[in-house]
Design a protein around this motif. Structure first.
Motif, PDB file in Angstrom:
ATOM      1  N   LEU A  99      -7.571   6.860  -2.575  1.00 33.26           N
ATOM      2  CA  LEU A  99      -6.477   5.929  -2.981  1.00 33.26           C
ATOM      3  C   LEU A  99      -6.057   5.097  -1.844  1.00 33.26           C
ATOM      4  O   LEU A  99      -5.509   5.744  -0.933  1.00 33.26           O
ATOM      5  N   ARG A 100      -6.168   3.801  -1.951  1.00 35.45           N
ATOM      6  CA  ARG A 100      -5.691   2.800  -0.992  1.00 35.45           C
ATOM      7  C   ARG A 100      -4.321   2.244  -1.241  1.00 35.45           C
ATOM      8  O   ARG A 100      -4.320   1.598  -2.297  1.00 35.45           O
ATOM      9  N   VAL A 101      -3.396   2.320  -0.449  1.00 35.01           N
ATOM     10  CA  VAL A 101      -2.065   1.808  -0.624  1.00 35.01           C
ATOM     11  C   VAL A 101      -1.607   1.068   0.415  1.00 35.01           C
ATOM     12  O   VAL A 101      -2.130   1.007   1.725  1.00 35.01           O
ATOM     13  N   ASN A 102      -0.888  -0.178  -0.067  1.00 33.83           N
ATOM     14  CA  ASN A 102      -0.598  -1.229   0.799  1.00 33.83           C
ATOM     15  C   ASN A 102       1.041  -1.123   0.621  1.00 33.83           C
ATOM     16  O   ASN A 102       1.480  -0.966  -0.631  1.00 33.83           O
ATOM     17  N   ALA A 103       1.583  -1.281   1.898  1.00 33.81           N
ATOM     18  CA  ALA A 103       3.193  -1.035   1.690  1.00 33.81           C
ATOM     19  C   ALA A 103       3.930  -1.609   2.981  1.00 33.81           C
ATOM     20  O   ALA A 103       3.198  -1.943   3.908  1.00 33.81           O
ATOM     21  N   VAL A 105       5.953  -2.107   6.313  1.00 32.15           N
ATOM     22  CA  VAL A 105       6.132  -1.280   7.234  1.00 32.15           C
ATOM     23  C   VAL A 105       7.213  -0.276   7.383  1.00 32.15           C
ATOM     24  O   VAL A 105       7.303   0.787   7.517  1.00 32.15           O
ATOM     25  N   PRO A 106       8.730  -1.171   7.234  1.00 34.80           N
ATOM     26  CA  PRO A 106       9.723  -0.179   6.942  1.00 34.80           C
ATOM     27  C   PRO A 106       9.520   1.025   5.902  1.00 34.80           C
ATOM     28  O   PRO A 106      10.229   2.007   6.026  1.00 34.80           O
ATOM     29  N   TYR A 107       9.090   0.550   4.844  1.00 37.21           N
ATOM     30  CA  TYR A 107       9.037   1.639   3.767  1.00 37.21           C
ATOM     31  C   TYR A 107       8.083   2.701   4.215  1.00 37.21           C
ATOM     32  O   TYR A 107       8.352   3.918   3.801  1.00 37.21           O
ATOM     33  N   VAL A 108       6.769   2.202   4.924  1.00 35.74           N
ATOM     34  CA  VAL A 108       6.089   3.465   5.027  1.00 35.74           C
ATOM     35  C   VAL A 108       6.603   4.432   6.198  1.00 35.74           C
ATOM     36  O   VAL A 108       6.482   5.463   6.086  1.00 35.74           O
ATOM     37  N   SER A 129      -5.416   6.341   2.071  1.00 36.76           N
ATOM     38  CA  SER A 129      -5.496   5.279   2.945  1.00 36.76           C
ATOM     39  C   SER A 129      -4.227   4.212   3.002  1.00 36.76           C
ATOM     40  O   SER A 129      -4.226   3.677   1.800  1.00 36.76           O
ATOM     41  N   ILE A 130      -3.566   4.208   4.071  1.00 37.65           N
ATOM     42  CA  ILE A 130      -2.401   3.302   4.131  1.00 37.65           C
ATOM     43  C   ILE A 130      -2.611   2.011   4.891  1.00 37.65           C
ATOM     44  O   ILE A 130      -2.862   2.186   5.881  1.00 37.65           O
ATOM     45  N   ASP A 131      -2.322   1.088   4.378  1.00 35.44           N
ATOM     46  CA  ASP A 131      -2.263  -0.299   5.309  1.00 35.44           C
ATOM     47  C   ASP A 131      -0.750  -0.821   5.122  1.00 35.44           C
ATOM     48  O   ASP A 131      -0.234  -0.932   3.957  1.00 35.44           O
ATOM     49  N   MET A 132      -0.457  -1.424   6.267  1.00 34.34           N
ATOM     50  CA  MET A 132       1.260  -1.925   6.171  1.00 34.34           C
ATOM     51  C   MET A 132       1.095  -3.271   6.433  1.00 34.34           C
ATOM     52  O   MET A 132       0.597  -3.874   7.300  1.00 34.34           O
ATOM     53  N   THR A 133       1.646  -3.948   5.234  1.00 37.42           N
ATOM     54  CA  THR A 133       2.106  -5.558   5.363  1.00 37.42           C
ATOM     55  C   THR A 133       3.189  -5.798   4.730  1.00 37.42           C
ATOM     56  O   THR A 133       3.473  -5.195   3.742  1.00 37.42           O
ATOM     57  N   ASP A 134       4.017  -6.857   5.272  1.00 36.29           N
ATOM     58  CA  ASP A 134       5.356  -6.993   4.349  1.00 36.29           C
ATOM     59  C   ASP A 134       5.226  -8.356   3.513  1.00 36.29           C
ATOM     60  O   ASP A 134       6.107  -8.628   2.879  1.00 36.29           O
ATOM     61  N   THR A 135       4.132  -8.835   3.381  1.00 36.55           N
ATOM     62  CA  THR A 135       4.054  -9.934   2.309  1.00 36.55           C
ATOM     63  C   THR A 135       3.235  -9.552   1.334  1.00 36.55           C
ATOM     64  O   THR A 135       2.364  -8.350   1.329  1.00 36.55           O
ATOM     65  N   LEU A 136       3.307 -10.161   0.234  1.00 34.58           N
ATOM     66  CA  LEU A 136       2.589  -9.800  -1.143  1.00 34.58           C
ATOM     67  C   LEU A 136       1.105 -10.061  -0.794  1.00 34.58           C
ATOM     68  O   LEU A 136       0.562 -11.011  -0.396  1.00 34.58           O
TER      69      LEU A 136
END
Length: 298
Positions: A99-103, A105-108, A129-136
């Motif tokens: 399960l790949r999650v994008n969220a 940075v502050p939320y993660v 698997s978690i990737d951090m980005t602040d844009t849509l």
């Protein structure tokens, strides 16, 4: 009509979709841990079975043909249905799989990371698997199954679920206020300095109930990352407005103090999940969304 045993293999369809999503054979091979020649054979097999050209290949890039675009749409649907069938077949078992999650940075850092051990203990067979980005993000291009987003969602055909709301709080460090003076009214904030967000600029606007115009506070420094702004406020550079999940622990520990509680005139921050696959067809996505709603509800 094509005979059943001559229908494309799921593995070949998955290879084709992956090549398109990854932008080429080499990158897709790297991501999947296979050789580019293996992927090439899958595409060739599909083209021979379907009697169409799917991709125009050069040494540097790929270009999908009109026929390839039609096959791509059908392949995605087939793969989704295949996964749904697998979920049904294993419905008596615990949810499992990647399960790949994008969220953002502050939320993660402040919501997900401190609680992920709970999720892992409950669903040990789901590989997050978690990737951090602040844009849509483009969920397909970023290889994400679900994206967590803060604020108003743009118009989109993507499926989404409301997870909760976060209140805004204006804070400063006690040391900073001891040096610069504790404000008695919102208007007194103009005598202090503000650590500002480079974007979105509306976070820097300080409106208060009962005041006709925002209070303007001189800038101390501007940063493009929310965590950087938080660290600067903790370090005594000025005041700033944050969503409450970012600074709740700091307030509780006394590292930051809230200024004029309940007087900020600003709507709470919406927290939403966006995804492409229907939850009913992917159990691991469903249980993740149910869990994350419990830790995001506000």
């Amino acid at each position: 009509m094509q005979k059943l045993h001559e229908l494309p293999r799921i593995a070949d369809l998955a290879a084709f979709v992956g090549i398109v999503d990854d932008g080429g054979f080499a990158e897709s091979a790297r991501r999947r841990g296979v050789s580019a020649s293996t992927l090439s054979r899958s595409v060739t097999r599909l083209e021979e079975q379907l009697k169409v050209t799917l991709l125009r290949r050069t040494t540097r890039s790929i270009e999908i043909t009109p026929e390839g675009a039609a096959v791509l749409a059908a392949a995605r649907e087939i793969l989704d249905r295949s996964e749904a069938l697998q979920e049904i077949a294993t419905s008596g078992q615990a949810p499992a799989g990647p399960l790949r999650v994008n969220a953002p940075v502050p939320y993660v850092l402040h919501v997900l990371a401190p609680r992920l051990a709970e999720f892992r203990a409950k669903y040990p067979d789901i590989q997050l698997s978690i990737d951090m980005t602040d844009t849509l993000v483009d969920l397909i291009g970023s290889h994400a199954d679900v994206a967590i987003r803060l604020g108003q969602l743009p118009d989109s055909d993507m499926l989404h679920r409301h997870l909760g709301r976060a209140a805004w709080k204006l804070v400063a460090s006690p040391d900073y206020l001891d040096r610069k003076g504790w404000p008695k009214t919102p208007a007194d904030l103009a005598q202090l300095e503000q650590v500002r967000f480079a974007a979105p600029d509306h976070i820097n606007t300080l409106r208060f109930a009962g005041l006709p115009t925002p209070v303007t506070v001189p800038p101390a420094v501007t940063a493009s990352n929310g965590e950087a702004v938080r660290q600067m406020v903790l370090g005594g550079l000025g005041i700033a407005r944050f969503s409450d999940f970012m600074i709740a622990d700091d307030i509780e520990a006394g590292r930051l103090v809230e200024l004029f509680p309940g007087q900020l005139d600003v709507s709470p921050l919406n927290i939403s999940a966006l995804y492409l696959t229907r939850v009913s067809g992917l159990r691991r996505l469903g249980v993740f969304l149910d869990w994350i709603r419990t830790i995001s509800r506000g």
